[in-house]
Write a protein that holds these residues in place. Structure first.
Motif, PDB file in Angstrom:
ATOM      1  N   TYR A   1     -16.506 -37.819 -66.393  1.00 41.13           N
ATOM      2  CA  TYR A   1     -18.037 -37.500 -66.478  1.00 41.13           C
ATOM      3  C   TYR A   1     -17.846 -35.611 -66.795  1.00 41.13           C
ATOM      4  CZ  TYR A   1     -21.004 -40.872 -64.209  1.00 41.13           C
ATOM      5  OH  TYR A   1     -21.266 -42.130 -64.495  1.00 41.13           O
TER       6      TYR A   1
ATOM      7  N   LYS B   1     -27.961 -40.269 -68.743  1.00 39.26           N
ATOM      8  CA  LYS B   1     -26.234 -40.492 -68.441  1.00 39.26           C
ATOM      9  C   LYS B   1     -25.314 -39.920 -67.756  1.00 39.26           C
ATOM     10  CE  LYS B   1     -25.973 -45.006 -71.355  1.00 39.26           C
ATOM     11  NZ  LYS B   1     -24.786 -45.716 -72.501  1.00 39.26           N
ATOM     12  N   LYS B   2     -26.036 -38.330 -67.997  1.00 37.94           N
ATOM     13  CA  LYS B   2     -25.171 -37.655 -67.418  1.00 37.94           C
ATOM     14  C   LYS B   2     -25.299 -36.982 -66.045  1.00 37.94           C
ATOM     15  CE  LYS B   2     -23.599 -35.327 -72.002  1.00 37.94           C
ATOM     16  NZ  LYS B   2     -24.641 -35.007 -73.007  1.00 37.94           N
TER      17      LYS B   2
ATOM     18  N   VAL C   1     -22.801 -47.389 -68.425  1.00 38.53           N
ATOM     19  CA  VAL C   1     -23.466 -45.918 -66.996  1.00 38.53           C
ATOM     20  C   VAL C   1     -23.021 -44.684 -67.107  1.00 38.53           C
ATOM     21  CG1 VAL C   1     -25.308 -45.716 -65.194  1.00 38.53           C
ATOM     22  CG2 VAL C   1     -23.883 -47.606 -65.721  1.00 38.53           C
ATOM     23  N   SER C   2     -21.990 -44.491 -67.577  1.00 36.78           N
ATOM     24  CA  SER C   2     -20.666 -43.189 -67.824  1.00 36.78           C
ATOM     25  C   SER C   2     -21.852 -42.496 -69.143  1.00 36.78           C
ATOM     26  CB  SER C   2     -19.597 -43.536 -67.744  1.00 36.78           C
ATOM     27  OG  SER C   2     -19.132 -43.092 -68.428  1.00 36.78           O
ATOM     28  N   PRO C   3     -21.447 -41.071 -69.228  1.00 37.68           N
ATOM     29  CA  PRO C   3     -21.702 -40.712 -69.976  1.00 37.68           C
ATOM     30  C   PRO C   3     -20.630 -41.305 -71.692  1.00 37.68           C
ATOM     31  CG  PRO C   3     -21.025 -38.774 -69.166  1.00 37.68           C
ATOM     32  CD  PRO C   3     -21.524 -40.597 -68.361  1.00 37.68           C
TER      33      PRO C   3
ATOM     34  N   TYR D   1     -23.963 -44.486 -60.234  1.00 36.87           N
ATOM     35  CA  TYR D   1     -23.863 -45.525 -60.428  1.00 36.87           C
ATOM     36  C   TYR D   1     -22.984 -46.478 -59.609  1.00 36.87           C
ATOM     37  CZ  TYR D   1     -24.639 -50.233 -61.953  1.00 36.87           C
ATOM     38  OH  TYR D   1     -25.075 -51.519 -62.135  1.00 36.87           O
TER      39      TYR D   1
ATOM     40  N   GLN E   1     -31.593 -42.019 -73.245  1.00 40.37           N
ATOM     41  CA  GLN E   1     -30.290 -42.194 -72.963  1.00 40.37           C
ATOM     42  C   GLN E   1     -29.065 -41.190 -72.568  1.00 40.37           C
ATOM     43  OE1 GLN E   1     -30.062 -46.361 -74.658  1.00 40.37           O
ATOM     44  NE2 GLN E   1     -31.474 -47.245 -73.593  1.00 40.37           N
ATOM     45  N   GLU E   2     -28.546 -40.982 -73.407  1.00 39.40           N
ATOM     46  CA  GLU E   2     -27.495 -40.315 -73.274  1.00 39.40           C
ATOM     47  C   GLU E   2     -27.527 -38.732 -72.307  1.00 39.40           C
ATOM     48  OE1 GLU E   2     -24.620 -40.989 -75.015  1.00 39.40           O
ATOM     49  OE2 GLU E   2     -25.721 -42.557 -75.306  1.00 39.40           O
TER      50      GLU E   2
ATOM     51  N   CYS F   1     -31.027 -46.866 -65.871  1.00 43.33           N
ATOM     52  CA  CYS F   1     -29.792 -46.159 -66.149  1.00 43.33           C
ATOM     53  C   CYS F   1     -29.485 -46.311 -67.276  1.00 43.33           C
ATOM     54  CB  CYS F   1     -28.669 -47.401 -65.126  1.00 43.33           C
ATOM     55  SG  CYS F   1     -28.548 -47.346 -63.890  1.00 43.33           S
ATOM     56  N   GLY F   2     -30.847 -46.791 -68.235  1.00 41.91           N
ATOM     57  CA  GLY F   2     -29.969 -46.880 -69.517  1.00 41.91           C
ATOM     58  C   GLY F   2     -28.905 -48.104 -70.264  1.00 41.91           C
ATOM     59  N   LEU F   3     -28.915 -48.988 -69.771  1.00 43.11           N
ATOM     60  CA  LEU F   3     -28.364 -49.682 -69.421  1.00 43.11           C
ATOM     61  C   LEU F   3     -28.957 -51.035 -70.785  1.00 43.11           C
ATOM     62  CD1 LEU F   3     -26.103 -50.758 -67.132  1.00 43.11           C
ATOM     63  CD2 LEU F   3     -25.685 -50.208 -68.635  1.00 43.11           C
TER      64      LEU F   3
END
Lengths: 372, 247
Positions: free
Chosen positions: B107, B78-79, A213-215, B83, B74-75, B53-55
């Motif tokens: 991050y 995520k920024k 989930v992190s960038p 979560y 998605q990128e 969440c883009g998963l």
């Protein structure tokens, strides 16, 4: 600017990985104690050389010749003369009790001038055929050597001599066979098993989700997980090479740089295999089992350092070709012991590159589909 | 509130083969809102959350998070999100500070800011003395509070919490929700799934999923009124009773 940021993310990740490694006693044990133990084990304990074979000498008629031969045998490191007797009465009980493993029997009235009474008998314990053969060869060699020395002095007219040379390993150092194999084995354990387990652990704990989930780019996660093990493996390699050079007397005849380059290639192959395993399993124990069965066992059996591949059925020989360690073993053997340059190992190198690329592609594909 | 929509979903659907895990759900969540996502096990909560969440790629439908498309950006998403999952809180073999540094690091928070914010965080949670102890040695309640603080450490627009308080005692849960309110006041949108009906009451608005569909969506007060129930538990029971899927 973006590159700078990725670098920062990457270093944060790498630092975390090193914390994991250095705080886990089990990992440290596998990483640094195992190689040392294996080198010592294979170098000193597990050797098929015969040293200090217990020998009985039966010498009814002592004379100059038998005396010289006996002293030659006593001087060799292969034999310990436990008993010297005048007759063979006690021989069998010595064999049975294990006091002796072989016997050398001079005939009574032993002399070298007549054709009678000039045969020396060698008796060995045939329950271990390999041992018997080796011991017989050693004794024959010692006697032959003695004869040769004598004949040089006496100028006997017709004589055929055979001169034996063991290329690359004249002193018959058994470690030379084992070291390349042990290096392959250790690299496999450290890179393949530990990487697989390290990644699966994140899955098992659920932290992989958090990372995804992190960038962080997914590929970065894989690279960052694998990199510490690459570094540690190289340190390991240095330790092994130093030990084999100075503790076991195995030379490094070829280019050290080439040896390192080839080793790094093999490490990458192992890492890639570890990644494939980690992508196909979800529990640490499964990852451990698969890497043990799928990697360690074939490495032990099919590289040719414990059991000669040439003696195996053709199917097994064929199978051995898909075991990466087999090729690496050949490379290390060629570079380290024979001192060959890149032109001598390019084929094996190509095979390893092919394997790495295939394994890496598989792991990338699997990693991606898992995200969908 | 309508001008500040941060999560938008329209007919969002996810199929696994013949099985429709999430069936045409539509909703909107505004900035700073605490949005409760309820449902029995297997109702499709986690799948819906994973898509946001883009998963996971949606099978069909539209959705955007923080203004970014879930299919293509998605990128970017995520920024802008944080979560926290139920299963994992933090790395147990790392210290509190090391955990914070790690998440701050991945991050992309600047080292100087990591340092400053770490001090503030330690003071706020009153764990300055434990800063260098391994997370594994902390009580579960502390871990969860710390995990939440870490999830919003990079100051995301939205934080997704997947059953964050499972297994935590009521007092700690209460404290945990105070942290959630504080985040909401700072303008962070909180998207939370939960099993606890008392927690559902804390939310500004809740949606209740049954068999992959949204069965009800309103404020807790309105829902109670509609179903003439005293508490959310009864509302949940009234709605989820008809569920065909269960474990």
């Amino acid at each position: 600017m973006i590159k700078h940021k990725i670098y920062k993310q990457f270093t944060a990740f790498i630092r975390k990985e090193f914390y994991h490694v250095f705080r886990d006693r089990k990992t440290l044990l596998i990483m640094f104690v195992l190689p040392v133990v294996q080198i010592l084990l294979f170098g000193f304990a597990l050797t098929n050389e015969v040293k200090n074979a217990r020998l009985l000498i039966v010498n009814p008629t002592e004379n100059a010749v038998s005396g010289q031969i006996i002293s030659k045998i006593k001087a060799s490191k292969y034999f310990t003369v436990t008993n010297v007797a005048h007759n063979t009465t006690d021989m069998e009980s010595y064999f049975k009790s294990g006091n002796i493993q072989c016997a050398l029997i001079f005939p009574s009235g032993f002399n070298t001038t007549s054709l009678k009474n000039n045969t020396i008998q060698i008796i060995t314990d045939g329950t271990d055929p390999n041992f018997s053969k080796t011991v017989t060869n050693y004794l024959n060699a010692i006697i032959g050597e003695y004869l040769q020395e004598r004949s040089m002095l006496q100028q006997v007219p017709l004589q055929i001599n055979s001169e034996v040379r063991m290329l690359y390993n004249p002193e018959m150092n058994g470690s030379m066979v084992f070291i390349p194999g042990v290096i392959a084995l250790i690299m496999m354990i450290v890179c393949c098993t530990l990487t697989a387990v390290a990644i699966v652990r994140e899955k098992e704990f659920g932290s992989m989700e958090v990372l995804l989930v992190s960038p962080l780019k997914p590929i970065l996660v894989l690279v960052a997980k694998a990199l510490p093990y690459l570094v540690l493996s190289i340190i390991n390699l240095i330790v092994i090479l130093l030990m084999s050079r100075f503790a076991l007397g195995v030379p490094i005849r070829g280019s050290l740089l080439l040896l390192f380059a080839e080793s790094i290639l093999f490490i990458i192959t192992c890492l890639a295999f570890g990644l494939v395993i980690s992508n196909s399993t979800n529990s640490q124990s499964a990852a451990m089992l698969i890497s043990m069965m799928g990697m360690l066992l074939p490495t032990l059996l099919f590289t040719g350092f414990l059991f000669p591949l040439e003696n195996m059925p053709i199917g097994f020989q064929w199978f051995a070709n898909i075991v990466p360690a087999r090729w690496y073993f050949l490379i290390v053997n060629d570079v380290m012991i024979k001192g060959l340059s890149f032109s001598g190992v390019w084929k094996e190198t190509l095979v390893l590159i092919g394997m790495s690329v295939t394994l890496l592609s598989i792991s990338m594909l699997k990693f991606k589909t898992r995200l969908q | 509130m309508n001008n500040n929509i941060v999560i938008h979903a329209h007919d969002l659907t996810k199929k696994f083969g013949n099985f429709t895990a999430v069936d045409h759900i539509s909703f909107e969540v505004g900035t700073g809102e605490i949005f409760g996502f309820l449902g029995a096990n297997g109702a499709g909560k986690t799948t819906a959350m994973r898509m946001l969440c883009g998963l996971s790629h949606p099978t069909s439908g539209e959705a955007s998070v923080a203004g970014y498309n879930v299919y293509k950006q998605q990128e970017q998403i995520k920024k802008n999100i944080g979560y926290m999952s139920q299963k994992f809180s933090l790395y147990e073999d790392l210290t509190i500070v090391e955990n914070i540094q790690f998440y701050g690091g991945i991050y992309g928070v600047k080292p100087k800011e990591i340092k400053e914010r770490t001090q503030i965080l330690l003071k706020k949670l009153n764990i300055e003395n434990q800063a260098k102890s391994l997370v594994g040695s902390l009580p579960l309640g502390w871990k969860q509070k710390l995990a939440f603080s870490v999830a919003i450490f990079h100051e995301p627009k939205i934080v997704f919490l997947d059953e964050p308080t499972s297994g935590v005692d009521p007092i700690t849960r209460r404290q945990f929700w105070e942290l959630i309110y504080e985040a909401g006041n700072q303008g962070i949108t909180v998207f939370v799934t939960t099993h606890y009906m008392d927690e559902a009451e804390y939310c500004n608005r809740i949606s209740l999923m049954v068999d992959g569909k949204i069965a009800a969506m309103d404020t807790p007060a309105n829902l109670k009124q509609q179903h003439s129930a005293d508490n959310m538990g009864d509302v949940f029971y009234a709605l989820a009773r008809g569920a065909k899927r269960s474990e």
